[in-house]
Design an enzyme around this catalytic site. Structure first.
Site, PDB file in Angstrom:
ATOM      1  N   ASP A  14       0.823  -1.214   0.000  1.00 27.21           N
ATOM      2  CA  ASP A  14       0.000   0.000   0.000  1.00 27.21           C
ATOM      3  C   ASP A  14       0.862   1.270   0.000  1.00 27.21           C
ATOM      4  O   ASP A  14       0.366   2.362  -0.280  1.00 27.21           O
ATOM      5  CB  ASP A  14      -0.981   0.005   1.189  1.00 27.21           C
ATOM      6  CG  ASP A  14      -0.307  -0.019   2.551  1.00 27.21           C
ATOM      7  OD1 ASP A  14       0.938  -0.128   2.616  1.00 27.21           O
ATOM      8  OD2 ASP A  14      -1.031   0.072   3.571  1.00 27.21           O
ATOM      9  N   LYS A  43       9.203  -0.187  -5.144  1.00 29.25           N
ATOM     10  CA  LYS A  43       8.054  -1.096  -5.294  1.00 29.25           C
ATOM     11  C   LYS A  43       7.092  -0.561  -6.367  1.00 29.25           C
ATOM     12  O   LYS A  43       6.548  -1.321  -7.168  1.00 29.25           O
ATOM     13  CB  LYS A  43       7.319  -1.268  -3.957  1.00 29.25           C
ATOM     14  CG  LYS A  43       8.101  -1.992  -2.876  1.00 29.25           C
ATOM     15  CD  LYS A  43       8.407  -3.446  -3.191  1.00 29.25           C
ATOM     16  CE  LYS A  43       7.199  -4.339  -3.128  1.00 29.25           C
ATOM     17  NZ  LYS A  43       7.575  -5.775  -3.354  1.00 29.25           N
TER      18      LYS A  43
HETATM   19  P1  NAD Z   1      11.316  -9.701   4.382  1.00 31.37           P
HETATM   20  O1  NAD Z   1      12.379  -8.679   4.336  1.00 31.37           O
HETATM   21  O2  NAD Z   1      10.990 -10.368   5.671  1.00 31.37           O
HETATM   22  O3  NAD Z   1      11.633 -10.865   3.323  1.00 31.37           O
HETATM   23  C1  NAD Z   1      12.193 -10.624   2.076  1.00 31.37           C
HETATM   24  C2  NAD Z   1      12.916 -11.898   1.646  1.00 31.37           C
HETATM   25  O4  NAD Z   1      13.466 -11.683   0.334  1.00 31.37           O
HETATM   26  C3  NAD Z   1      14.106 -12.285   2.547  1.00 31.37           C
HETATM   27  O5  NAD Z   1      14.022 -13.643   2.899  1.00 31.37           O
HETATM   28  C4  NAD Z   1      15.326 -12.017   1.690  1.00 31.37           C
HETATM   29  O6  NAD Z   1      16.413 -12.903   1.956  1.00 31.37           O
HETATM   30  C5  NAD Z   1      14.768 -12.229   0.291  1.00 31.37           C
HETATM   31  N1  NAD Z   1      15.555 -11.530  -0.743  1.00 31.37           N
HETATM   32  C6  NAD Z   1      16.013 -10.256  -0.699  1.00 31.37           C
HETATM   33  N2  NAD Z   1      16.726  -9.991  -1.812  1.00 31.37           N
HETATM   34  C7  NAD Z   1      16.676 -11.118  -2.578  1.00 31.37           C
HETATM   35  C8  NAD Z   1      17.211 -11.456  -3.849  1.00 31.37           C
HETATM   36  N3  NAD Z   1      17.941 -10.584  -4.555  1.00 31.37           N
HETATM   37  N4  NAD Z   1      16.963 -12.690  -4.343  1.00 31.37           N
HETATM   38  C9  NAD Z   1      16.242 -13.593  -3.633  1.00 31.37           C
HETATM   39  N5  NAD Z   1      15.728 -13.326  -2.407  1.00 31.37           N
HETATM   40  C10 NAD Z   1      15.943 -12.098  -1.896  1.00 31.37           C
HETATM   41  O7  NAD Z   1      10.036  -9.006   3.775  1.00 31.37           O
HETATM   42  P2  NAD Z   1       8.477  -9.282   4.030  1.00 31.37           P
HETATM   43  O8  NAD Z   1       8.000  -8.377   5.071  1.00 31.37           O
HETATM   44  O9  NAD Z   1       8.256 -10.734   4.137  1.00 31.37           O
HETATM   45  O10 NAD Z   1       7.892  -8.755   2.635  1.00 31.37           O
HETATM   46  C11 NAD Z   1       7.726  -9.637   1.533  1.00 31.37           C
HETATM   47  C12 NAD Z   1       7.129  -8.871   0.369  1.00 31.37           C
HETATM   48  O11 NAD Z   1       5.868  -8.344   0.748  1.00 31.37           O
HETATM   49  C13 NAD Z   1       7.963  -7.690  -0.090  1.00 31.37           C
HETATM   50  O12 NAD Z   1       7.917  -7.644  -1.492  1.00 31.37           O
HETATM   51  C14 NAD Z   1       7.265  -6.483   0.515  1.00 31.37           C
HETATM   52  O13 NAD Z   1       7.450  -5.357  -0.292  1.00 31.37           O
HETATM   53  C15 NAD Z   1       5.827  -6.938   0.516  1.00 31.37           C
HETATM   54  N6  NAD Z   1       4.964  -6.371   1.558  1.00 31.37           N
HETATM   55  C16 NAD Z   1       5.327  -6.442   2.872  1.00 31.37           C
HETATM   56  C17 NAD Z   1       4.438  -5.966   3.847  1.00 31.37           C
HETATM   57  C18 NAD Z   1       4.787  -6.033   5.311  1.00 31.37           C
HETATM   58  O14 NAD Z   1       4.050  -5.460   6.128  1.00 31.37           O
HETATM   59  N7  NAD Z   1       5.845  -6.700   5.726  1.00 31.37           N
HETATM   60  C19 NAD Z   1       3.208  -5.415   3.468  1.00 31.37           C
HETATM   61  C20 NAD Z   1       2.886  -5.345   2.114  1.00 31.37           C
HETATM   62  C21 NAD Z   1       3.756  -5.852   1.175  1.00 31.37           C
HETATM   63  O1  DAU Z   2       2.385  -0.820   4.524  1.00 34.91           O
HETATM   64  C1  DAU Z   2       3.122  -1.917   4.082  1.00 34.91           C
HETATM   65  C2  DAU Z   2       4.579  -1.764   4.484  1.00 34.91           C
HETATM   66  O2  DAU Z   2       4.624  -1.935   5.894  1.00 34.91           O
HETATM   67  C3  DAU Z   2       5.495  -2.757   3.781  1.00 34.91           C
HETATM   68  O3  DAU Z   2       5.484  -2.487   2.403  1.00 34.91           O
HETATM   69  C4  DAU Z   2       6.924  -2.663   4.333  1.00 34.91           C
HETATM   70  O4  DAU Z   2       7.733  -3.661   3.755  1.00 34.91           O
HETATM   71  C5  DAU Z   2       6.865  -2.866   5.825  1.00 34.91           C
HETATM   72  O5  DAU Z   2       8.166  -2.729   6.388  1.00 34.91           O
HETATM   73  C6  DAU Z   2       5.911  -1.857   6.474  1.00 34.91           C
HETATM   74  O6  DAU Z   2       6.432  -0.507   6.373  1.00 34.91           O
HETATM   75  P1  DAU Z   2       6.328   0.526   7.600  1.00 34.91           P
HETATM   76  O7  DAU Z   2       7.337   1.573   7.414  1.00 34.91           O
HETATM   77  O8  DAU Z   2       4.927   0.938   7.829  1.00 34.91           O
HETATM   78  O9  DAU Z   2       6.730  -0.492   8.804  1.00 34.91           O
HETATM   79  P2  DAU Z   2       7.700  -0.338  10.075  1.00 34.91           P
HETATM   80  O10 DAU Z   2       7.461  -1.532  10.911  1.00 34.91           O
HETATM   81  O11 DAU Z   2       9.087  -0.022   9.676  1.00 34.91           O
HETATM   82  O12 DAU Z   2       7.095   0.924  10.805  1.00 34.91           O
HETATM   83  C7  DAU Z   2       5.726   0.960  11.204  1.00 34.91           C
HETATM   84  C8  DAU Z   2       5.483   2.304  11.874  1.00 34.91           C
HETATM   85  O13 DAU Z   2       6.226   2.356  13.101  1.00 34.91           O
HETATM   86  C9  DAU Z   2       5.974   3.484  11.049  1.00 34.91           C
HETATM   87  O14 DAU Z   2       5.088   4.570  11.237  1.00 34.91           O
HETATM   88  C10 DAU Z   2       7.340   3.826  11.647  1.00 34.91           C
HETATM   89  C11 DAU Z   2       7.154   3.443  13.103  1.00 34.91           C
HETATM   90  N1  DAU Z   2       8.383   2.990  13.800  1.00 34.91           N
HETATM   91  C12 DAU Z   2       9.107   1.982  13.232  1.00 34.91           C
HETATM   92  C13 DAU Z   2      10.257   1.523  13.835  1.00 34.91           C
HETATM   93  C14 DAU Z   2      11.073   0.418  13.198  1.00 34.91           C
HETATM   94  C15 DAU Z   2       8.758   3.548  15.008  1.00 34.91           C
HETATM   95  O15 DAU Z   2       8.069   4.445  15.531  1.00 34.91           O
HETATM   96  N2  DAU Z   2       9.906   3.102  15.615  1.00 34.91           N
HETATM   97  C16 DAU Z   2      10.673   2.115  15.068  1.00 34.91           C
HETATM   98  O16 DAU Z   2      11.723   1.764  15.671  1.00 34.91           O
END
Ligand code: NAD
Ligand code: DAU
Length: 337
Positions: A126, A157
């Site tokens: 998002d 992204k």
């Molecule tokens: P993450 O960082 O936990 O996992 C990413 C994985 O990709 C890792 O295991 C890493 O080793 C692997 N990776 C990185 N570079 C690579 C490469 N060059 N080749 C092969 N593998 C590689 O991330 P996540 O939170 O699990 O997110 C997964 C996907 O979902 C991402 O594309 C992210 O943008 C998307 N996403 C995450 C969230 C969230 O809240 N975490 C929300 C919406 C979308």
């Molecule tokens: O919305 C989807 C996204 O959510 C994904 O695409 C990303 O991969 C994922 O990392 C996440 O992004 P955010 O930046 O929202 O997540 P993060 O956990 O880093 O931070 C969540 C909120 O908390 C953000 O407002 C920043 C705040 N924060 C984060 C950290 C790490 C703090 O206040 N203190 C912190 O130490």
């Protein structure tokens, strides 16, 4: 049916492998991961020995390796989770985000076209929509909200999304894209808000909140993200974008206070620190398209899901301790100093 799950050793990719391996015993689920600092084979332990699962170590930006792998395995479906995913790291060093998130996606799409993959699914976020104001709760991101990014992470992204759409229009790549809100749940790397706060509270370290803690995120349990992607790759229309979100909006301060209460730790552990550069104010998803077209329904309410998640971290402290490596400590010290 053979499904490639890139980024399968990461947080969401790992949970997706668990889900698919157990739901589809007749499918072959193949996880590919470069095992960067964020990838962890221990996350795949529950499925590693299952007959319908295989793990391959490899980099999605390595064109020759990826082409050979696709020729050999002839995947039916590719689900691309592999990415650099942490916003703060993208602010410190954007380059690897451009390489992995954009060029890596292109390599996977070229290999998919070359071997006639039936569906290429891009796991997007998002964050490509930018942010919403705090004072208008009725405003939500729809699939038609214009792209407007804030961080190098979200820009990478969004660039990948545009490339995926271009491959659909120009080369007829059978693709779909999902844009999900913030996930939480088991196996979440402890650099992101929820697992970092749980880890720090458990060890009586300070809980660093950026700015005033009033930024809002729309939290979705990772299990519900997996069920949504499962529906999209099986029933979603080719060429479409689907928003996924939980309608569980909370300020960061609210989230941290829930965690402290759950762990019976004092609020005095909270420390307000400098704000993130370009910090997005609020994310909120309108998921009505995936609900009405595909019948998706999340099962987790945030108040229940966060209790389960805290309990998981309490019971799996070994998993956390094993991934806190030298690289992790170096980033944490530099970033929070
Ligand atoms: P993450 O960082 O936990 O996992 C990413 C994985 O990709 C890792 O295991 C890493 O080793 C692997 N990776 C990185 N570079 C690579 C490469 N060059 N080749 C092969 N593998 C590689 O991330 P996540 O939170 O699990 O997110 C997964 C996907 O979902 C991402 O594309 C992210 O943008 C998307 N996403 C995450 C969230 C969230 O809240 N975490 C929300 C919406 C979308
Ligand atoms: O919305 C989807 C996204 O959510 C994904 O695409 C990303 O991969 C994922 O990392 C996440 O992004 P955010 O930046 O929202 O997540 P993060 O956990 O880093 O931070 C969540 C909120 O908390 C953000 O407002 C920043 C705040 N924060 C984060 C950290 C790490 C703090 O206040 N203190 C912190 O130490």
């Amino acid at each position: 049916m053979k499904i490639l799950v890139t980024g399968g050793a990461g947080f969401i990719g790992g949970n997706f492998c668990h889900f698919m391996v157990s739901k589809y015993p007749n499918y072959k689920i193949i996880a590919l991961d470069a095992l960067t600092y964020a990838g962890n084979l221990e996350t795949l332990e529950p499925v590693m020995l299952k007959e319908n699962f295989k793990f391959i170590k490899g980099d999605i930006t390595d064109r020759r390796f990826i082409f050979e792998l696709f020729e050999l395995e002839k995947f039916d479906i590719v689900v691309n989770f592999a990415a650099e995913s942490h916003v703060d790291r993208s602010i410190e060093n954007p380059e690897i985000f451009i390489k992995t998130n954009i060029l890596g996606t292109q390599v996977l799409m070229d290999a998919s076209l070359n071997t006639n993959v039936n569906r290429f699914h891009q796991v997007s976020t998002d964050e490509v929509y930018g942010d919403l104001p705090l004072d208008d709760p009725a405003l939500l991101f729809t699939e038609n909200t214009p792209i407007s990014t804030s961080s190098p992470y979200s820009a990478s992204k969004a660039s990948a999304d545009l490339l995926v759409q271009a491959y659909f229009k120009t080369f007829k790549l059978p693709m779909s894209i999902s844009r999900c809100s913030n996930n939480y749940g088991p196996y979440h790397f402890p650099e992101k808000l929820i697992p970092l706060m749980i880890k720090n509270a458990l060890t009586n370290q300070t809980l660093p909140i950026y700015g005033k803690g009033d930024n809002v995120r729309d939290w979705l349990h990772v299990y519900d993200h997996c069920t949504a992607i499962d529906l999209i790759i099986h029933k979603g229309k080719v060429g479409e974008i689907y928003n996924i979100g939980g309608q569980n909006e909370r300020t960061n301060l609210e989230v941290v206070n829930i965690i402290l209460k759950e762990l019976n730790k004092p609020q005095s552990l909270i420390k307000f620190v400098s704000d993130r550069k370009g910090h997005d104010l609020r994310y909120a998803i309108d998921a009505s398209k995936i609900k009405s077209e595909l019948g998706w329904k999340p099962i987790y309410d945030f108040d229940i899901g966060i209790k389960h998640t805290v309990k998981w971290y309490l019971e799996n402290q070994k998993w956390v301790n094993n991934i806190i490596s030298g690289e992790y400590i170096r980033f944490m010290e530099k970033h929070y100093s």
